[in-house]
Motif scaffolding. Structure first.
Motif, PDB file in Angstrom:
ATOM      1  N   HIS A   6      -5.826   1.450   1.964  1.00  0.00           N
ATOM      2  CA  HIS A   6      -5.109   0.401   1.241  1.00  0.00           C
ATOM      3  C   HIS A   6      -4.540   0.891  -0.090  1.00  0.00           C
ATOM      4  O   HIS A   6      -4.069   0.092  -0.884  1.00  0.00           O
ATOM      5  CB  HIS A   6      -6.035  -0.786   0.973  1.00  0.00           C
ATOM      6  N   SER A   7      -4.590   2.200  -0.351  1.00  0.00           N
ATOM      7  CA  SER A   7      -4.288   2.683  -1.694  1.00  0.00           C
ATOM      8  C   SER A   7      -2.896   3.287  -1.853  1.00  0.00           C
ATOM      9  O   SER A   7      -2.588   4.341  -1.314  1.00  0.00           O
ATOM     10  CB  SER A   7      -5.331   3.724  -2.116  1.00  0.00           C
TER      11      SER A   7
ATOM     12  N   LEU B 254     -14.546  -3.441   7.238  1.00  0.00           N
ATOM     13  CA  LEU B 254     -14.067  -2.068   7.220  1.00  0.00           C
ATOM     14  C   LEU B 254     -15.095  -1.126   6.615  1.00  0.00           C
ATOM     15  O   LEU B 254     -14.957   0.079   6.676  1.00  0.00           O
ATOM     16  CB  LEU B 254     -12.764  -1.989   6.417  1.00  0.00           C
TER      17      LEU B 254
ATOM     18  N   GLU C 152     -12.955  -7.486  -1.003  1.00  0.00           N
ATOM     19  CA  GLU C 152     -12.518  -8.122   0.241  1.00  0.00           C
ATOM     20  C   GLU C 152     -12.526  -7.157   1.437  1.00  0.00           C
ATOM     21  O   GLU C 152     -12.566  -7.580   2.582  1.00  0.00           O
ATOM     22  CB  GLU C 152     -11.146  -8.771   0.075  1.00  0.00           C
ATOM     23  N   ARG C 153     -12.502  -5.838   1.139  1.00  0.00           N
ATOM     24  CA  ARG C 153     -12.522  -4.868   2.242  1.00  0.00           C
ATOM     25  C   ARG C 153     -13.850  -4.933   3.002  1.00  0.00           C
ATOM     26  O   ARG C 153     -13.906  -4.665   4.191  1.00  0.00           O
ATOM     27  CB  ARG C 153     -12.332  -3.444   1.724  1.00  0.00           C
TER      28      ARG C 153
ATOM     29  N   GLN D 104     -12.326  -2.531  -3.408  1.00  0.00           N
ATOM     30  CA  GLN D 104     -12.080  -3.967  -3.510  1.00  0.00           C
ATOM     31  C   GLN D 104     -12.999  -4.739  -2.579  1.00  0.00           C
ATOM     32  O   GLN D 104     -13.143  -4.382  -1.408  1.00  0.00           O
ATOM     33  CB  GLN D 104     -10.600  -4.262  -3.230  1.00  0.00           C
TER      34      GLN D 104
ATOM     35  N   THR E 216     -12.911   4.468   8.755  1.00  0.00           N
ATOM     36  CA  THR E 216     -12.104   3.256   8.947  1.00  0.00           C
ATOM     37  C   THR E 216     -11.030   3.117   7.873  1.00  0.00           C
ATOM     38  O   THR E 216     -10.084   2.360   8.028  1.00  0.00           O
ATOM     39  CB  THR E 216     -12.995   2.004   8.854  1.00  0.00           C
ATOM     40  N   LEU E 217     -11.204   3.820   6.757  1.00  0.00           N
ATOM     41  CA  LEU E 217     -10.276   3.674   5.632  1.00  0.00           C
ATOM     42  C   LEU E 217      -9.513   4.979   5.360  1.00  0.00           C
ATOM     43  O   LEU E 217      -9.061   5.220   4.248  1.00  0.00           O
ATOM     44  CB  LEU E 217     -11.044   3.252   4.367  1.00  0.00           C
TER      45      LEU E 217
ATOM     46  N   ASP F 264     -11.081   3.995  -0.790  1.00  0.00           N
ATOM     47  CA  ASP F 264     -10.338   3.237   0.205  1.00  0.00           C
ATOM     48  C   ASP F 264      -8.897   3.751   0.262  1.00  0.00           C
ATOM     49  O   ASP F 264      -7.983   3.147  -0.291  1.00  0.00           O
ATOM     50  CB  ASP F 264     -10.370   1.749  -0.180  1.00  0.00           C
TER      51      ASP F 264
ATOM     52  N   ARG G 163       0.833  -1.195   0.000  1.00  0.00           N
ATOM     53  CA  ARG G 163       0.000   0.000   0.000  1.00  0.00           C
ATOM     54  C   ARG G 163       0.869   1.246   0.000  1.00  0.00           C
ATOM     55  O   ARG G 163       0.410   2.340   0.239  1.00  0.00           O
ATOM     56  CB  ARG G 163      -0.938  -0.011   1.215  1.00  0.00           C
TER      57      ARG G 163
ATOM     58  N   ALA H 139     -13.865  -7.723   5.428  1.00  0.00           N
ATOM     59  CA  ALA H 139     -13.041  -7.460   6.602  1.00  0.00           C
ATOM     60  C   ALA H 139     -13.747  -6.549   7.607  1.00  0.00           C
ATOM     61  O   ALA H 139     -13.177  -6.201   8.632  1.00  0.00           O
ATOM     62  CB  ALA H 139     -11.716  -6.834   6.163  1.00  0.00           C
TER      63      ALA H 139
END
Lengths: 308, 181
Positions: free
Chosen positions: A168-169, A234, A228-229, A226, A193-194, A165, A131, A232
């Motif tokens: 994670h970017s 988030l 999958e976030r 994404q 949260t992100l 996001d 990231r 999780a």
């Protein structure tokens, strides 16, 4: 003198970036001709080392290398087959036997391109590490803005909003670094949260309110969400994300009248960006892809030529 | 080691006379200016092409179209050099296909620039004819290349330097022979 590698936009001065953009202009001319090829990098070999799948970025780099007559060797490996440390070194040793002059590296772990730069004499271009950074994406984004913003007169006083996001970017991090260095203001927007608070800087502001982020912005960049976030925990529901953080015509109504809509791709239509907006006049998403080749051609040229 | 002036090869009037003669030769060779286009090689080939086009325009009624060529991406020594050349823009705003093209440069020396220019030009299409005009031919060719139009032939040694100065790029007008000493 251009830095030896492109690991981070941070290592490239404003003068380096300006020289790169001027070279990219010439490369763009080449890509507009019938014969989209020059012999500039004949005799050089470019290796692509993708430990994380990415069709687009790899394709763009390979096109950039071949359009300048460089040879390309490709190595694709799932990062699962490699733990860290020695096995990474062994992989590099194997690939280094191909004698590439430059490696384009993508890895899910931050810092891998830096480590590889210590182990090889070849030049390294970071094509995305964890990231942390994705310098060529930020360079092509800034270049696209410079080329496409109506009456562009420099980055000073311009405002870029990046939505999604952010946590994670690597695209958000690299763009924030590059655009502020060039003189622009950057607003990062996403769910709390992100939105890592440590990204706040003198010219980088954080907000959870997309309208506030878009207010007066000269460019609004949506980040890919994404799946999958969500799992999780988030994110709230997809529907809520779309309402609160989707880049839409209503959001763009707050931006500068000539504002550009950007997206690093691939896009989730009507999730992080409205499909109609992505196809609208202010959208430069396709230009970003085309400019990606010109900018990467310039990166390869500047790192390879004049080193003997 | 310093570059010391050794001789003045051409002064302002001689440059003007040579360009006037070349302009006439170009028109004579191509039987008019109709299908003609001039392409200057960066840096000093560009103003030379402009001046030849203006001269041709002055006696043929219309100036031929002009282009400028940067040959950096076509050099044959990019894998060997230590200093990175700055890539400049190429601007050839007409279709080269079927045209009589005159490449213009200030000094013809090894012939490698001309070879690169031929590559760059033919990648844009297939001209009917490519001719080559230079202000000074100083010899020492490394490739089988010759100029069609020459301002002045000058025998030189490899240790010497031929420096062309033009009004628009250098604020002065002369061709000097210099020597490292």
């Amino acid at each position: 003198m251009t830095p030896t590698h492109l690991l981070d936009t941070q290592d490239w001065s404003v003068a380096d970036v300006t020289a790169l953009f001027n070279t990219a202009d010439v490369m763009a001319q080449v890509m507009e001709r019938t014969i989209k090829k020059v012999p500039a990098l004949q005799g050089f070999t470019v290796g692509t080392l993708f430990f994380e799948p990415s069709t687009r970025t790899r394709l763009s780099f390979e096109r950039a290398a071949r359009a300048q007559s460089a040879d390309v060797v490709s190595f694709a490996a799932g990062s699962s087959s490699l733990s860290k440390g020695e096995s990474l070194k062994d992989t590099l040793r194997t690939v280094d036997a191909m004698q590439a002059d430059l490696y384009v590296v993508r890895h899910a772990v931050s810092g891998v391109p830096h480590q590889l730069a210590r182990w090889t004499d070849a030049r390294i271009v970071n094509a995305g590490d964890g990231r942390r950074a994705h310098p060529t994406q930020a360079l092509l984004d800034a270049y696209t803005f410079q080329k496409n913003f109506s009456g562009f007169d420099g980055f000073a006083g311009k405002k870029l909003a990046i939505v999604g996001d952010v946590l994670h970017s690597r695209v958000a991090r690299s763009n924030a670094e590059l655009w502020t260095k060039l003189g622009a203001q950057v607003t990062l927007c996403g769910p709390r949260t992100l939105l890592p608070p440590e990204l706040e800087q003198p010219n980088v502001t954080l907000t959870t309110n997309i309208r506030e982020a878009a207010e007066g912005a000269h460019a609004v960049m949506a980040l890919r969400l994404q799946g999958e976030r969500m799992q999780a925990g988030l994110l709230p529901s997809l529907a809520e994300y779309r309402v609160r953080f989707g880049v839409t015509e209503q959001v763009m109504a707050h931006a500068h009248p000539d504002a550009l809509v950007m997206h690093p791709g691939p896009i989730n239509r009507d999730v992080e960006i409205s499909g109609a907006l992505a196809d609208s006049e202010g959208s430069v998403i396709e230009a970003q892809v085309a400019n990606g080749v010109s900018v990467r051609m310039a990166v390869l040229y500047m790192l390879l030529v004049g080193r003997k | 080691m310093f570059l010391n002036p050794k001789a003045t090869l051409m002064n302002r009037a001689e440059i003007t006379r040579a360009l006037t003669r070349i302009a006439h030769e170009i028109v004579e060779r191509n039987k008019g200016a109709e299908n003609l286009a001039l392409v200057g090689i960066h840096t000093r080939g560009v103003p030379l092409a402009e001046r030849l086009a203006a001269l041709i325009g002055s006696f043929e009624g219309a100036s031929p179209p002009l282009g400028q060529l940067d040959i950096t991406l076509y050099r044959d020594d990019l894998t060997e050099i230590a200093l990175q050349p700055v890539v400049k823009k190429t601007d050839v705003p007409f279709d080269v296909r079927g045209r009589n093209i005159v490449l213009c440069d200030d000094v013809l020396y090894t012939g490698r620039t001309a070879r690169a220019a031929l590559g760059a030009l033919t990648d844009m299409g297939r001209p009917a004819v490519i001719q080559y005009a230079v202000l000074v031919d100083r010899g020492h060719r490394e490739l089988p290349i010759r100029a069609d139009f020459v301002g002045k032939n000058v025998p030189t040694s490899r240790g010497e330097v031929v420096k062309v100065r033009l009004q628009s790029t250098d604020g002065d007008e002369s061709v000097e022979l210099l020597e490292w000493r």
